[in-house]
Write an enzyme that holds these catalytic residues in place. Structure first.
Site, PDB file in Angstrom:
ATOM      1  N   GLY A  16       0.749  -1.054   0.000  1.00 34.04           N
ATOM      2  CA  GLY A  16      -0.008  -0.032   0.034  1.00 34.04           C
ATOM      3  C   GLY A  16       1.441   1.369   0.167  1.00 34.04           C
ATOM      4  N   LYS A  78      -1.881  -3.721   7.724  1.00 35.25           N
ATOM      5  CA  LYS A  78      -2.502  -2.767   8.183  1.00 35.25           C
ATOM      6  C   LYS A  78      -2.633  -3.842   9.587  1.00 35.25           C
ATOM      7  CE  LYS A  78      -3.984   0.764   6.258  1.00 35.25           C
ATOM      8  NZ  LYS A  78      -5.060   1.025   5.949  1.00 35.25           N
ATOM      9  N   TRP A  88       2.335 -15.386   4.904  1.00 36.55           N
ATOM     10  CA  TRP A  88       4.110 -14.817   4.087  1.00 36.55           C
ATOM     11  C   TRP A  88       4.807 -14.534   5.406  1.00 36.55           C
ATOM     12  CZ3 TRP A  88       4.323 -14.322  -0.498  1.00 36.55           C
ATOM     13  CH2 TRP A  88       2.724 -14.396  -1.364  1.00 36.55           C
ATOM     14  N   ASN A 104       1.089   0.853  12.459  1.00 37.73           N
ATOM     15  CA  ASN A 104       0.384   2.061  13.394  1.00 37.73           C
ATOM     16  C   ASN A 104       0.314   0.769  15.259  1.00 37.73           C
ATOM     17  OD1 ASN A 104       0.621   4.585  11.965  1.00 37.73           O
ATOM     18  ND2 ASN A 104      -1.125   3.410  11.145  1.00 37.73           N
ATOM     19  N   ALA A 130       1.477   9.110   3.297  1.00 36.57           N
ATOM     20  CA  ALA A 130       1.789   8.921   2.289  1.00 36.57           C
ATOM     21  C   ALA A 130       0.621   8.630   1.731  1.00 36.57           C
ATOM     22  CB  ALA A 130       2.246   7.784   1.979  1.00 36.57           C
ATOM     23  N   LYS A 183       4.225   9.054  18.942  1.00 36.00           N
ATOM     24  CA  LYS A 183       3.555   9.134  17.335  1.00 36.00           C
ATOM     25  C   LYS A 183       1.941   7.938  17.492  1.00 36.00           C
ATOM     26  CE  LYS A 183       2.600   8.456  13.545  1.00 36.00           C
ATOM     27  NZ  LYS A 183       2.703   7.511  12.525  1.00 36.00           N
ATOM     28  N   SER A 253      -4.757   6.676   6.780  1.00 39.75           N
ATOM     29  CA  SER A 253      -4.697   5.739   6.552  1.00 39.75           C
ATOM     30  C   SER A 253      -6.302   5.539   6.663  1.00 39.75           C
ATOM     31  CB  SER A 253      -4.154   4.648   6.679  1.00 39.75           C
ATOM     32  OG  SER A 253      -4.307   5.147   7.875  1.00 39.75           O
ATOM     33  N   GLU A 265      -8.656   0.980  10.760  1.00 45.45           N
ATOM     34  CA  GLU A 265      -7.294  -0.476  11.477  1.00 45.45           C
ATOM     35  C   GLU A 265      -7.405   0.942  13.523  1.00 45.45           C
ATOM     36  OE1 GLU A 265      -3.104  -0.061  11.571  1.00 45.45           O
ATOM     37  OE2 GLU A 265      -3.661   1.499  10.702  1.00 45.45           O
TER      38      GLU A 265
END
Length: 301
Positions: A16, A78, A88, A104, A130, A183, A253, A265
């Protein structure tokens, strides 16, 4: 497994906006990029910044076995999609491998631990703003001093050096918990408030929304301190001032996900604050309200 370094492929799980941006830095530094399991065929990634666009060729893995033997992976799905990426993660996880978790929240290591036996997990605090514009394409806006902050640990230092060589501004922080919670203060305000109002980050300049943002962060600071983070009310004010002065057009996002009809999220953000508050017996009524409102938004609404 080959030696770490330039020329070794890196697996990107979640191409993403953030995944594409991080992948572009590694590609620029000379690491071949493999995009994992994208729903559409991606032969290149493209990042636009300040009106200039760069592209890099990528490979695409269709099954987890395609990335067995890789020494580096970037997990940029996410937080609520982590379990879906388990196959994966397990394919790439082995002693000596590094998994950068560009998600996040403050629970990155705990979240991926069941799927990364043997790998070294590097949590990242992501400051990049982004926006995904198409499969494999992103528009990047840099804000503040750093693009990513990683814990000041040996495997993270090696990865930081590669990202820096790819022009990503990477900081290393010994007190990573404090940085991560600082953050999170921004994420638990900008993300839900933009998603709930349907407006970009400039909504935080509205006086009424600004008041709600202050209440959210004041509660979270108390929780962060109970969790061992060295935060104060001054940190909250700095975060809010930074958000109020975000670049024109900056988005989140969560707003992008709501517009696209994707799940939100909220659990890794506000949910993490509420869970920590419960552990310490701290009352966080505004964060509970925000959690209730965001969890009531269903995909497609």
């Amino acid at each position: 497994m080959g030696a770490r370094g330039q020329g070794r492929p890196v697996a990107v799980i979640g191409a993403g906006a953030v995944g594409t941006s991080v992948a572009s830095a590694l590609a620029r530094a000379g690491r071949p990029v493999t995009v994992c399991g994208a729903s559409r065929r991606i032969e290149r990634i493209e990042v636009t910044e300040d009106g200039s666009t760069e592209t890099w060729p990528v490979a695409q893995a269709t099954v987890p076995d395609d990335i067995t033997g890789y020494d580096t992976a970037v997990l940029a799905v996410k937080a609520h999609q982590t379990d879906a990426a388990a196959a994966w993660l397990k394919a790439v996880s082995a002693p000596g491998t590094t998994v950068l978790v560009a998600q996040n929240g403050v629970e990155q290591r705990e979240r991926v631990a069941p799927h990364t036996d043997g790998a070294y997990v590097v949590p990242a605090v992501v400051y990049l703003n982004a926006e995904r514009t198409a499969p494999g394409r992103a528009t990047l806006r840099r804000v503040g001093r750093w693009d990513l902050v990683l814990p000041d640990e040996a495997p993270a230092r090696a990865l930081a050096a590669e990202l820096s060589a790819g022009l990503m501004r990477v900081g290393l922080e010994a007190d990573f918990a404090t940085v991560a919670w600082a953050k999170l203060l921004g994420n638990i305000t900008a993300n839900p408030l933009t998603a709930l109002t349907g407006r970009r980050v400039d909504v935080l300049r509205d006086p009424g929304i600004g008041t709600v943002a202050r209440l959210i962060t004041d509660e979270a600071v108390r929780v962060a301190r109970a969790e061992g983070a060295a935060l104060s009310a001054a940190h909250a004010r700095e975060v809010l001032a930074w958000l109020e002065n975000a670049p024109e057009g900056a988005t989140t996002s969560m707003l992008q996900d709501r517009i696209a009809g994707r799940p939100l999220e909220y659990d890794a953000l506000t949910g993490a604050v509420v869970r920590a508050a419960e552990r310490h017996g701290i009352d966080v009524p505004v964060n509970r309200l925000i959690l209730a409102l965001t969890s009531a938004i269903h995909p497609g609404q």
